[in-house]
Design a protein around this motif. Structure first.
Motif, PDB file in Angstrom:
ATOM      1  N   ILE A 292      31.704  35.505  40.854  1.00 54.63           N
ATOM      2  CA  ILE A 292      31.800  36.507  39.782  1.00 54.63           C
ATOM      3  C   ILE A 292      32.982  37.443  40.030  1.00 54.63           C
ATOM      4  CG2 ILE A 292      30.670  38.508  38.735  1.00 54.63           C
ATOM      5  CD1 ILE A 292      27.979  37.081  39.312  1.00 54.63           C
ATOM      6  N   LEU A 293      33.190  37.836  41.276  1.00 56.22           N
ATOM      7  CA  LEU A 293      34.240  38.799  41.591  1.00 56.22           C
ATOM      8  C   LEU A 293      35.640  38.219  41.461  1.00 56.22           C
ATOM      9  CD1 LEU A 293      32.613  40.678  44.598  1.00 56.22           C
ATOM     10  CD2 LEU A 293      33.050  41.564  42.297  1.00 56.22           C
ATOM     11  N   THR A 294      35.741  36.900  41.347  1.00 58.04           N
ATOM     12  CA  THR A 294      37.052  36.291  41.093  1.00 58.04           C
ATOM     13  C   THR A 294      37.315  36.136  39.595  1.00 58.04           C
ATOM     14  OG1 THR A 294      36.203  34.014  41.173  1.00 58.04           O
ATOM     15  CG2 THR A 294      36.956  34.998  43.253  1.00 58.04           C
ATOM     16  N   GLY A 295      36.343  36.525  38.774  1.00 59.40           N
ATOM     17  CA  GLY A 295      36.489  36.410  37.334  1.00 59.40           C
ATOM     18  C   GLY A 295      37.332  37.528  36.748  1.00 59.40           C
ATOM     19  N   ARG A 296      37.256  37.654  35.446  1.00 59.33           N
ATOM     20  CA  ARG A 296      38.103  38.622  34.742  1.00 59.33           C
ATOM     21  C   ARG A 296      37.508  40.023  34.710  1.00 59.33           C
ATOM     22  NH1 ARG A 296      39.912  34.966  29.460  1.00 59.33           N
ATOM     23  NH2 ARG A 296      41.011  33.332  30.640  1.00 59.33           N
ATOM     24  N   GLY A 297      36.276  40.163  35.180  1.00 60.58           N
ATOM     25  CA  GLY A 297      35.682  41.489  35.230  1.00 60.58           C
ATOM     26  C   GLY A 297      35.222  42.014  33.891  1.00 60.58           C
ATOM     27  N   GLY A 298      34.914  41.090  32.951  1.00 63.32           N
ATOM     28  CA  GLY A 298      34.454  41.503  31.633  1.00 63.32           C
ATOM     29  C   GLY A 298      33.019  42.004  31.656  1.00 63.32           C
ATOM     30  N   ALA A 299      32.497  42.310  30.479  1.00 59.24           N
ATOM     31  CA  ALA A 299      31.152  42.876  30.377  1.00 59.24           C
ATOM     32  C   ALA A 299      30.097  41.922  30.929  1.00 59.24           C
ATOM     33  CB  ALA A 299      30.844  43.221  28.917  1.00 59.24           C
ATOM     34  N   ARG A 300      30.225  40.626  30.631  1.00 55.92           N
ATOM     35  CA  ARG A 300      29.232  39.678  31.127  1.00 55.92           C
ATOM     36  C   ARG A 300      29.278  39.580  32.651  1.00 55.92           C
ATOM     37  NH1 ARG A 300      25.564  36.116  29.969  1.00 55.92           N
ATOM     38  NH2 ARG A 300      25.348  34.187  31.151  1.00 55.92           N
ATOM     39  N   ASP A 301      30.480  39.586  33.232  1.00 57.18           N
ATOM     40  CA  ASP A 301      30.594  39.549  34.684  1.00 57.18           C
ATOM     41  C   ASP A 301      29.914  40.761  35.313  1.00 57.18           C
ATOM     42  OD1 ASP A 301      31.896  37.153  34.749  1.00 57.18           O
ATOM     43  OD2 ASP A 301      33.909  37.989  35.023  1.00 57.18           O
TER      44      ASP A 301
END
Length: 320
Positions: A292-301
């Motif tokens: 998750i922390l490598t993702g884009r940091g959007g609301a779902r993350d």
């Protein structure tokens, strides 16, 4: 054209004259598209899926610990096809999807449509409950299948090393004291744990268990690429289901019952203690958070990170 050219190989009983294909629509999700087709001829018709993976040149996952092999993503179409072949040969048409072809140049695979829908989309009734129990039995049989790939995390020391890598990596980004507590809890909770390995599915979740009429079930999206602790697959199902329930508080009771039903069926075939399952639930949650922390940091993350935080905290506090 490809479907028309090869349909006779897959379905010899279909009459080649006038054979055609019809699109039944499809869907796209992150990194993959799935299209449904009907093959029609004078001898009848068949439905199949064409699944294609999009190339992902992202480097976001590099440098972080992960439970999957480093090149799982690059080789997933071929591995998934070989996994479907192995499952179909071992479990038969009532318990597995029939694979038809692997398109190397198109990074895709073709499979016969299974008469069912994902468990996560199923209404809650007695037939579905029986099917989930059968899904647990099928998962236990899957774990006993032969697998020519490497064996990973085959000892308690190796699993502990993975936990240490995850907690150190995550503590460097957020909530250092929390992950220090997780590492300490693990060292105490895991004492005496026996690690059993088997063929690993790799992504056991309610979206990857198809449920059809007559308690027909089939696991999909598996790689069966290596031998890993069997409790990892179980922990993936239990944590994914609980995290989903945490994001949908009004629907909590049913997802949590799915966990009990799947474990009931699995434990008819193979015993996995609650201590072992709890330890691997923590490992899987740490892997999920690193991802998750490598993702884009959007609301779902952000919501997923909070939900996995709650699950990890519940484990460490000793609550189920």
């Amino acid at each position: 054209r490809y479907l028309v050219a090869h349909a006779g190989d897959w379905y010899p009983d279909l009459e080649p004259e006038g054979l055609r294909v019809e699109s039944l629509g499809g869907r796209d999700r992150k990194g993959v598209s799935v299209q449904r087709w009907r093959v029609v001829s004078g001898g009848g018709d068949r439905e199949l899926y064409v699944k294609q993976y999009h190339r992902d040149d992202s480097t976001s996952a590099r440098g972080r610990p992960a439970l999957g092999l480093p090149d799982d993503r690059e080789h997933k179409p071929e591995c998934e096809y070989q996994g479907l072949v192995a499952l179909f040969e071992a479990l038969g048409p009532d318990r597995a999807v029939r694979p038809l072809d692997h398109i190397d140049s198109g990074r895709g695979l073709i499979m016969e449509a299974f008469p069912g829908t994902p468990l996560r989309d199923q209404p809650g009734h007695e037939d579905v409950a029986s099917a989930v129990v059968e899904g647990g039995r099928s998962l236990a049989r899957l774990h006993r299948m032969a697998c020519a790939g490497p064996t990973r995390r085959a000892s308690l020391d190796a699993v502990t090393e993975s936990v240490d890598r995850f907690t150190a990596h995550l503590a460097g980004q957020r909530r250092r004291r929390f992950y220090e507590r997780v590492a300490h809890w693990w060292s105490e909770r895991a004492q005496g744990v026996q690690v059993e390995v088997g063929a690993g599915h790799g992504d056991c979740s309610a979206r990857n268990l198809l449920v059809g009429p007559g308690r027909r079930v089939a696991w999909i999206d598996g790689l069966l690429r290596s031998r890993v602790p069997v409790a990892e697959d179980l922990a993936t199902f239990t944590t994914t289901t609980r995290v989903t329930a945490g994001l949908q508080p009004l629907k909590r009771s049913r997802p949590l019952s799915l966990v009990d039903l799947l474990l009931e069926g699995y434990r008819e075939q193979h015993v996995v203690s609650q201590q072992v399952l709890t330890c691997f639930e923590a490992l899987v949650l740490l892997d999920r958070q690193a991802s998750i922390l490598t993702g884009r940091g959007g609301a779902r993350d952000r919501l997923l990170l909070l939900a996995t935080d709650r699950e990890l905290s519940r484990l460490v506090r000793g609550h189920r």
